[in-house]
Design an enzyme around this catalytic site. Structure first.
Site, PDB file in Angstrom:
ATOM      1  N   HIS A 101       0.884  -1.170   0.000  1.00 27.62           N
ATOM      2  CA  HIS A 101       0.000   0.000   0.000  1.00 27.62           C
ATOM      3  C   HIS A 101       0.921   1.219   0.000  1.00 27.62           C
ATOM      4  CE1 HIS A 101      -2.391  -2.987   2.335  1.00 27.62           C
ATOM      5  NE2 HIS A 101      -3.456  -2.410   1.811  1.00 27.62           N
ATOM      6  N   ASP A 104       2.209   2.067   3.400  1.00 29.41           N
ATOM      7  CA  ASP A 104       3.099   1.098   4.076  1.00 29.41           C
ATOM      8  C   ASP A 104       4.542   1.498   3.894  1.00 29.41           C
ATOM      9  OD1 ASP A 104       0.822  -0.520   4.165  1.00 29.41           O
ATOM     10  OD2 ASP A 104       1.506  -1.819   2.517  1.00 29.41           O
ATOM     11  N   GLU A 268      -9.009 -13.688  -1.496  1.00 32.80           N
ATOM     12  CA  GLU A 268      -8.237 -14.057  -0.300  1.00 32.80           C
ATOM     13  C   GLU A 268      -8.941 -15.183   0.459  1.00 32.80           C
ATOM     14  OE1 GLU A 268      -6.576 -10.852   2.021  1.00 32.80           O
ATOM     15  OE2 GLU A 268      -7.051 -11.894   3.880  1.00 32.80           O
ATOM     16  N   HIS A 271     -10.877 -14.259   3.629  1.00 29.39           N
ATOM     17  CA  HIS A 271     -12.094 -13.500   3.333  1.00 29.39           C
ATOM     18  C   HIS A 271     -13.183 -14.447   2.829  1.00 29.39           C
ATOM     19  CE1 HIS A 271      -9.534  -9.609   2.604  1.00 29.39           C
ATOM     20  NE2 HIS A 271      -9.322 -10.168   3.775  1.00 29.39           N
ATOM     21  N   ASP A 307     -10.527 -11.955  10.739  1.00 29.52           N
ATOM     22  CA  ASP A 307      -9.527 -12.153   9.697  1.00 29.52           C
ATOM     23  C   ASP A 307      -8.158 -12.334  10.349  1.00 29.52           C
ATOM     24  OD1 ASP A 307      -8.703 -12.243   7.065  1.00 29.52           O
ATOM     25  OD2 ASP A 307      -8.618 -10.075   6.807  1.00 29.52           O
TER      26      ASP A 307
HETATM   27  C1  XLS Z   1      -7.443  -6.721   4.274  1.00 31.16           C
HETATM   28  C2  XLS Z   1      -7.035  -6.940   2.879  1.00 31.16           C
HETATM   29  C3  XLS Z   1      -5.889  -6.074   2.428  1.00 31.16           C
HETATM   30  C4  XLS Z   1      -5.771  -6.084   0.938  1.00 31.16           C
HETATM   31  C5  XLS Z   1      -4.950  -4.955   0.404  1.00 31.16           C
HETATM   32  O1  XLS Z   1      -8.194  -7.473   4.856  1.00 31.16           O
HETATM   33  O2  XLS Z   1      -6.761  -8.280   2.682  1.00 31.16           O
HETATM   34  O3  XLS Z   1      -4.715  -6.474   3.048  1.00 31.16           O
HETATM   35  O4  XLS Z   1      -5.263  -7.283   0.458  1.00 31.16           O
HETATM   36  O5  XLS Z   1      -5.499  -3.731   0.711  1.00 31.16           O
HETATM   37 NI    NI Z   2      -7.325 -10.751   5.264  1.00 28.33          NI
HETATM   38 NI    NI Z   3      -5.875  -9.206   1.042  1.00 25.93          NI
END
Ligand code: XLS
Ligand code: NI
Ligand code: NI
Length: 436
Positions: A101, A104, A268, A271, A307
């Site tokens: 990001h 970051d 992901e 998620h 998460d």
């Molecule tokens: C957060 C997300 C984040 C994205 C990038 O839960 O996974 O890390 O991958 O913004």
């Molecule tokens: Ni995540």
């Molecule tokens: Ni992510």
């Protein structure tokens, strides 16, 4: 530059009999699976935020991670040291990619102009380090969720000034991603969602999210950025209800707003499971719609409802994910980004390497198992057989559009005894076990 990890050697492939924790047992970068190297199949990536910035803070305790670069008090000096440390990690692991990001890698200044200047300086350093390294940029993104200005969201904020600020930030983040030759650019809807419907104009917020994405598409074309744009679903956290809930929700959104030819999906695992799906379900859904873009490889904890972003070590999940990736013909220009962090108790610098070795070996095993399973045809043949009634007779007529209600009623009246066959789930699960 001095080494941040003098105790860690270059991590080599030593094979499954090795007991060296700092060696790969299964991931052999140049080893071929189906004529393609593991490195090219898997396209692993470091997530800058978890790896370089994560201190192990939780709601009950302070940072535990021993990270020499995080103790440097001048923010720009820290940012430079941190980037050097990331390149050392990447080089020692033979990692092909990284992701970040904007915030970051470089600190926010007093103004947006100052923030952009900080970012430019770190981008110049990154570019220089990339020139002497194998490490490439898988994707860049903008952090539109940490600063208090984004308390009500970014593109979906109630406040138009916030939308403008977010747009400026995304514009810059796309520019720097292009500057570093990024293969993709990701939109994860940080705080794009709501906590209560009582104060929310959902229609306006969704329209505005689409407006920002259309601006990004236009700008990408204007500056000639050739990377793939990706949207990353998540059902909840930080908001109670995130708009990009899951893959199906994202597909409906992209199609509704005519964005499905411009964006694909970054999926992901944690998620997916938070949304009540398996990783493979989400990957398959994106794949069959032609929208599989990239993957965030991690795993959650089945006993915890948030998460946890753990390094992936579940071979079954990795196998099913890789099965879908192989059926997709690969994941490039996307990759497998370890959007994952160490547990708070694994705080020594060397644990960074142990975590990646575990994750990379897990996916190497998953890839091998998935490839063998696919080659054997055991699952594919069973599936084909299960749907055989669609290849001839009434099934074929339905598919060819030659049978409507009238023909089907006539057919059913004449053939009203129906015989189903077993789904053989347990047989199939046992077949999978032979390949793991
Ligand atoms: C957060 C997300 C984040 C994205 C990038 O839960 O996974 O890390 O991958 O913004
Ligand atoms: Ni995540
Ligand atoms: Ni992510």
């Amino acid at each position: 530059m001095t080494s941040f990890f003098p105790e860690v050697p270059e991590i080599k492939f030593e094979g499954p009999d090795s007991r060296n924790p700092l060696a790969f047992k299964y991931y052999n970068a140049e080893g071929k699976i189906g004529g393609k190297s593991m490195k090219d199949h898997l396209r692993f990536s470091i997530a800058y935020w978890h790896t370089m910035n994560g201190g192990g803070v939780d709601p009950f305790g302070v940072a535990t991670m021993v990270r020499p670069w995080l103790t440097i008090s001048d923010p720009m000096e820290q940012a430079r040291a941190r980037m050097h440390a990331m390149f050392e990690i990447g080089q020692k692991l033979g990692m092909p990619f990284f992701c970040f990001h904007d915030r970051d890698i470089a600190p926010e200044g007093e103004t947006l102009a100052e923030t952009n200047k900080n970012l430019d300086e770190i981008i110049a350093l990154t570019k220089k380090l990339m020139a002497d390294s194998e490490l490439k940029l898988l994707w860049g993104t903008a952090c539109l969720f940490t600063h208090p200005r984004f308390v009500h969201g970014a593109a979906t904020s109630c406040n138009a000034d916030v939308f403008a600020y977010a747009a400026a930030q995304v514009k810059k983040a796309i520019e720097v991603t292009a500057e570093l030759g990024g293969a993709n650019y990701v939109f994860w809807g940080g705080r794009e969602g709501y906590d209560t419907l009582l104060n929310t104009d959902m229609k306006l917020e969704l329209d505005n999210l689409a407006r920002l994405l259309h601006m990004a598409v236009a700008y990408k074309k204007e500056i000639g950025f050739t990377g793939q744009l990706l949207i990353e679903p998540k059902p909840l956290e930080p908001t109670k209800h995130q708009y990009d809930r899951d893959v199906a929700t994202c597909i409906a959104f992209l199609k509704t707003y005519d964005l499905d030819t411009e964006l694909k999906i970054n999926i992901e695992q944690n998620h997916a499971t938070l949304a009540g799906h398996t990783y493979a379900h989400e990957i398959m859904t994106a794949r069959i719609y032609g929208l599989l873009g990239s993957l965030d490889a991690n795993q959650g904890d089945y006993l915890v409802g948030w998460d946890t972003d753990q390094l992936p070590t579940d071979i079954y999940e990795a196998t099913f994910a890789m099965y879908e990736v192989l059926k997709n013909g690969g994941i490039a220009p996307g990759g497998m980004n370890f959007d994952a962090k160490l547990r708070r108790g694994s705080f020594e610098p060397a644990d960074i390497f142990h975590g990646f070795v575990a994750g990379m070996d897990t996916y190497a095993r998953g890839l091998k198992a998935a490839h063998a399973l696919l080659e054997s045809g055991e699952l594919e043949d069973f599936r084909k057989q299960r749907y055989a009634s669609w290849n001839s007779g009434i099934g074929k007529q339905i598919i060819d559009g030659k049978a409507g209600f009238a023909e089907l009623e006539k057919y059913a009246l004449e053939n009203s005894s129906i015989k189903n066959t077993s789904g053989r789930q347990e047989v199939l699960e046992a077949i999978v076990n032979r390949y793991i």
